[in-house]
Design a protein around this motif. Structure first.
Motif, PDB file in Angstrom:
ATOM      1  N   MET A  81       0.858  -1.191   0.000  1.00 43.50           N
ATOM      2  CA  MET A  81       0.000   0.000   0.000  1.00 43.50           C
ATOM      3  C   MET A  81       0.889   1.233   0.000  1.00 43.50           C
ATOM      4  O   MET A  81       2.034   1.204   0.474  1.00 43.50           O
ATOM      5  N   GLY A  82       0.381   2.313  -0.589  1.00 43.14           N
ATOM      6  CA  GLY A  82       1.056   3.604  -0.533  1.00 43.14           C
ATOM      7  C   GLY A  82       2.281   3.743  -1.405  1.00 43.14           C
ATOM      8  O   GLY A  82       3.072   4.663  -1.211  1.00 43.14           O
ATOM      9  N   LEU A  83       2.448   2.863  -2.418  1.00 38.51           N
ATOM     10  CA  LEU A  83       3.667   2.905  -3.215  1.00 38.51           C
ATOM     11  C   LEU A  83       3.427   2.326  -4.609  1.00 38.51           C
ATOM     12  O   LEU A  83       2.380   1.751  -4.897  1.00 38.51           O
ATOM     13  N   GLN A  84       4.424   2.518  -5.466  1.00 38.06           N
ATOM     14  CA  GLN A  84       4.488   1.847  -6.758  1.00 38.06           C
ATOM     15  C   GLN A  84       5.699   0.923  -6.767  1.00 38.06           C
ATOM     16  O   GLN A  84       6.751   1.265  -6.226  1.00 38.06           O
ATOM     17  N   THR A  85       5.559  -0.247  -7.390  1.00 36.83           N
ATOM     18  CA  THR A  85       6.706  -1.125  -7.593  1.00 36.83           C
ATOM     19  C   THR A  85       7.134  -1.049  -9.049  1.00 36.83           C
ATOM     20  O   THR A  85       6.301  -0.985  -9.953  1.00 36.83           O
ATOM     21  N   VAL A  86       8.441  -1.049  -9.272  1.00 39.93           N
ATOM     22  CA  VAL A  86       9.020  -1.014 -10.612  1.00 39.93           C
ATOM     23  C   VAL A  86       9.882  -2.259 -10.787  1.00 39.93           C
ATOM     24  O   VAL A  86      10.852  -2.448 -10.051  1.00 39.93           O
ATOM     25  N   SER A  87       9.506  -3.120 -11.719  1.00 42.40           N
ATOM     26  CA  SER A  87      10.282  -4.317 -12.038  1.00 42.40           C
ATOM     27  C   SER A  87      11.118  -4.038 -13.277  1.00 42.40           C
ATOM     28  O   SER A  87      10.578  -3.632 -14.315  1.00 42.40           O
ATOM     29  N   TRP A  88      12.440  -4.272 -13.173  1.00 48.00           N
ATOM     30  CA  TRP A  88      13.336  -3.949 -14.280  1.00 48.00           C
ATOM     31  C   TRP A  88      14.380  -5.053 -14.441  1.00 48.00           C
ATOM     32  O   TRP A  88      15.112  -5.363 -13.500  1.00 48.00           O
ATOM     33  N   LEU A  89      14.436  -5.633 -15.621  1.00 50.89           N
ATOM     34  CA  LEU A  89      15.308  -6.771 -15.878  1.00 50.89           C
ATOM     35  C   LEU A  89      16.360  -6.456 -16.938  1.00 50.89           C
ATOM     36  O   LEU A  89      16.082  -5.756 -17.911  1.00 50.89           O
ATOM     37  N   HIS A  90      17.559  -7.020 -16.740  1.00 49.10           N
ATOM     38  CA  HIS A  90      18.576  -7.069 -17.785  1.00 49.10           C
ATOM     39  C   HIS A  90      18.660  -8.467 -18.393  1.00 49.10           C
ATOM     40  O   HIS A  90      19.024  -8.615 -19.559  1.00 49.10           O
ATOM     41  N   GLN A  91      18.343  -9.492 -17.599  1.00 49.13           N
ATOM     42  CA  GLN A  91      18.318 -10.872 -18.076  1.00 49.13           C
ATOM     43  C   GLN A  91      17.196 -11.614 -17.373  1.00 49.13           C
ATOM     44  O   GLN A  91      16.906 -11.358 -16.201  1.00 49.13           O
ATOM     45  N   GLY A  92      16.596 -12.587 -18.080  1.00 47.45           N
ATOM     46  CA  GLY A  92      15.588 -13.445 -17.483  1.00 47.45           C
ATOM     47  C   GLY A  92      14.170 -12.939 -17.677  1.00 47.45           C
ATOM     48  O   GLY A  92      13.908 -11.993 -18.439  1.00 47.45           O
ATOM     49  N   GLU A  93      13.243 -13.587 -16.973  1.00 51.54           N
ATOM     50  CA  GLU A  93      11.832 -13.225 -17.024  1.00 51.54           C
ATOM     51  C   GLU A  93      11.244 -13.348 -15.622  1.00 51.54           C
ATOM     52  O   GLU A  93      11.694 -14.163 -14.817  1.00 51.54           O
ATOM     53  N   ILE A 273       3.703   1.472   3.074  1.00 52.30           N
ATOM     54  CA  ILE A 273       4.083   2.845   3.376  1.00 52.30           C
ATOM     55  C   ILE A 273       2.845   3.576   3.865  1.00 52.30           C
ATOM     56  O   ILE A 273       1.812   3.606   3.194  1.00 52.30           O
ATOM     57  N   GLY A 274       2.951   4.152   5.064  1.00 54.24           N
ATOM     58  CA  GLY A 274       1.849   4.898   5.642  1.00 54.24           C
ATOM     59  C   GLY A 274       2.333   6.214   6.213  1.00 54.24           C
ATOM     60  O   GLY A 274       3.459   6.664   5.951  1.00 54.24           O
ATOM     61  N   ARG A 275       1.497   6.819   7.018  1.00 59.80           N
ATOM     62  CA  ARG A 275       1.841   8.073   7.660  1.00 59.80           C
ATOM     63  C   ARG A 275       1.778   7.989   9.179  1.00 59.80           C
ATOM     64  O   ARG A 275       2.134   8.945   9.857  1.00 59.80           O
ATOM     65  N   SER A 276       1.337   6.841   9.713  1.00 59.09           N
ATOM     66  CA  SER A 276       1.214   6.694  11.159  1.00 59.09           C
ATOM     67  C   SER A 276       1.291   5.219  11.534  1.00 59.09           C
ATOM     68  O   SER A 276       1.098   4.331  10.698  1.00 59.09           O
ATOM     69  N   GLN A 277       1.534   4.968  12.812  1.00 49.44           N
ATOM     70  CA  GLN A 277       1.548   3.589  13.297  1.00 49.44           C
ATOM     71  C   GLN A 277       0.170   2.960  13.143  1.00 49.44           C
ATOM     72  O   GLN A 277       0.061   1.767  12.830  1.00 49.44           O
ATOM     73  N   ALA A 278      -0.875   3.737  13.369  1.00 54.19           N
ATOM     74  CA  ALA A 278      -2.228   3.189  13.273  1.00 54.19           C
ATOM     75  C   ALA A 278      -2.500   2.633  11.872  1.00 54.19           C
ATOM     76  O   ALA A 278      -3.147   1.588  11.728  1.00 54.19           O
ATOM     77  N   GLU A 279      -2.010   3.321  10.845  1.00 54.36           N
ATOM     78  CA  GLU A 279      -2.202   2.825   9.476  1.00 54.36           C
ATOM     79  C   GLU A 279      -1.476   1.509   9.254  1.00 54.36           C
ATOM     80  O   GLU A 279      -2.002   0.602   8.600  1.00 54.36           O
ATOM     81  N   GLU A 281      -0.644  -0.703  11.624  1.00 56.61           N
ATOM     82  CA  GLU A 281      -1.340  -1.719  12.409  1.00 56.61           C
ATOM     83  C   GLU A 281      -2.596  -2.200  11.693  1.00 56.61           C
ATOM     84  O   GLU A 281      -2.887  -3.405  11.676  1.00 56.61           O
ATOM     85  N   GLN A 282      -3.334  -1.280  11.068  1.00 52.66           N
ATOM     86  CA  GLN A 282      -4.550  -1.662  10.360  1.00 52.66           C
ATOM     87  C   GLN A 282      -4.217  -2.495   9.131  1.00 52.66           C
ATOM     88  O   GLN A 282      -4.912  -3.477   8.818  1.00 52.66           O
ATOM     89  N   ALA A 283      -3.157  -2.125   8.425  1.00 51.92           N
ATOM     90  CA  ALA A 283      -2.746  -2.892   7.252  1.00 51.92           C
ATOM     91  C   ALA A 283      -2.372  -4.317   7.646  1.00 51.92           C
ATOM     92  O   ALA A 283      -2.747  -5.287   6.964  1.00 51.92           O
ATOM     93  N   ARG A 284      -1.636  -4.462   8.740  1.00 55.51           N
ATOM     94  CA  ARG A 284      -1.255  -5.808   9.186  1.00 55.51           C
ATOM     95  C   ARG A 284      -2.488  -6.628   9.559  1.00 55.51           C
ATOM     96  O   ARG A 284      -2.596  -7.812   9.218  1.00 55.51           O
ATOM     97  N   ALA A 285      -3.427  -6.006  10.257  1.00 58.68           N
ATOM     98  CA  ALA A 285      -4.652  -6.710  10.641  1.00 58.68           C
ATOM     99  C   ALA A 285      -5.451  -7.127   9.410  1.00 58.68           C
ATOM    100  O   ALA A 285      -5.971  -8.248   9.339  1.00 58.68           O
ATOM    101  N   ASP A 286      -5.543  -6.238   8.429  1.00 59.96           N
ATOM    102  CA  ASP A 286      -6.305  -6.538   7.216  1.00 59.96           C
ATOM    103  C   ASP A 286      -5.659  -7.678   6.426  1.00 59.96           C
ATOM    104  O   ASP A 286      -6.359  -8.539   5.878  1.00 59.96           O
ATOM    105  N   TRP A 287      -4.326  -7.681   6.347  1.00 57.44           N
ATOM    106  CA  TRP A 287      -3.660  -8.763   5.615  1.00 57.44           C
ATOM    107  C   TRP A 287      -3.803 -10.091   6.369  1.00 57.44           C
ATOM    108  O   TRP A 287      -4.049 -11.138   5.757  1.00 57.44           O
ATOM    109  N   THR A 288      -3.693 -10.051   7.688  1.00 52.48           N
ATOM    110  CA  THR A 288      -3.782 -11.270   8.488  1.00 52.48           C
ATOM    111  C   THR A 288      -5.171 -11.884   8.428  1.00 52.48           C
ATOM    112  O   THR A 288      -5.321 -13.118   8.415  1.00 52.48           O
TER     113      THR A 288
END
Length: 321
Positions: A81-93, A273-279, A281-288
């Protein structure tokens, strides 16, 4: 890509207080992290001395690894949450699956860009039938507060613009460089470019003086502003530059990362990535409990469990050293 560290350290990132407002040459040493199965990565960001470069907040370099008789990359479903991931390869798939239903094989010099927004989960794996070598980088971009709750989505761009000059070919991953613009979606002013230098190249790359920059060495021998840079290391360059001298002793591959210094203060823990501990904690609870982050269908295996939260409070702060 996930941070598979079972005891992750909270990273305090963002804020302009410790941005170097002039050119510097600060060599960042990586730490080694095991990333599932047979993949070992060199983590450059977050670093003990440098947490972010613009909105770039996470950089792993891996390979080249001989995976001819190995499963290769095997990263089970995990949340972001709160981010973008960038996958970048020189070799492989790498085969990408996510909870929006995306299924895509990413190949060398193709952009796999996942915007997590408010919540997404995904997996990454080497296809069962894969190339012998795996070599690439995985990066995160922090989303600003105005866009961090956006709808999650995935982009795959097989064709990207190039900027060329004698001795150098730059593939534009994100942002703008010397008049070329990447089709990848960005939410803050930044740039990411893959630089291929031929042996003997001696060039100057145009830069934005308001951006801070870093260069990651992927392969070969190159000097960046006079500093020799070995594969798997990164040089932080600060701000105030209008051009960057590059010289290659051999054929070499580099990644240029830059952007306007990120003003907001962040809390980064595990894959969130969040802005507070509460965010967090909530993300961990939601994933669990299996809510909010969706389901990755088609992956043969269980999702990653979330690590325990640290016993100390998670506080958003500016850039610290």
């Amino acid at each position: 890509m996930s941070n598979l560290d079972r005891e992750p350290v909270p990273a305090v990132c963002g804020g302009r207080g410790f941005v170097v407002a002039e050119p510097v040459r600060e060599l960042l040493s990586p730490r080694t992290v095991q990333l599932g199965g047979s993949t070992e990565v060199r983590r450059l960001l977050p670093n003990l001395g440098r947490r972010m470069v613009g909105a770039w907040c996470f950089v792993d370099h891996y390979g080249p690894d001989d995976i001819a008789d190995e499963p290769g990359m095997q990263v089970p479903p995990h949340p972001h949450m709160g981010l973008q991931t960038v996958s970048w390869l020189h070799q492989g798939e790498v085969l990408h699956r996510d909870s929006t239903g995306s299924l895509e094989t990413i190949r060398p010099r193709e952009l796999g860009l996942m915007t997590s927004g408010r919540a997404i989960s995904h997996s990454e794996e080497s296809p069962r039938s894969h190339a012998r070598f795996l070599h690439g980088a995985q990066l995160w971009v922090a989303l600003p507060d105005s866009h961090r709750h956006t709808d999650p989505h995935f982009e795959h761009h097989a064709e990207l613009p190039h900027v060329t000059a004698p001795g150098v070919d730059a593939t534009l991953i994100l942002g703008d460089l010397d008049g070329a613009a990447s089709p990848g979606t960005t939410y803050t002013p930044l740039v990411g470019a893959d630089l291929t230098l031929t042996a003997g190249a001696d060039v100057r790359l145009p830069l934005e003086p308001d951006f801070e920059y870093a260069v990651l060495s992927m392969s070969g021998e190159a000097h960046v502003d006079g500093v020799p840079l070995l594969p798997g290391s990164m040089l932080y360059l600060g701000c105030g530059r209008r051009e960057l001298p590059l010289r290659a002793e051999s054929d070499a591959g580099l990644m240029l990362l830059g952007g306007e210094p990120f003003e907001e203060e962040l809390v980064m823990f595990w894959n969130w990535i969040g802005r507070s501990q509460a965010e967090i904690e909530q993300a961990r609870a939601d994933w669990t409990t299996g809510t909010r982050f969706g389901e990755v269908k088609g992956y043969d295996g269980a999702p990653l469990p979330a690590p325990e939260l640290p016993p100390v409070p998670l506080k958003p702060r500016g850039r610290v050293r």
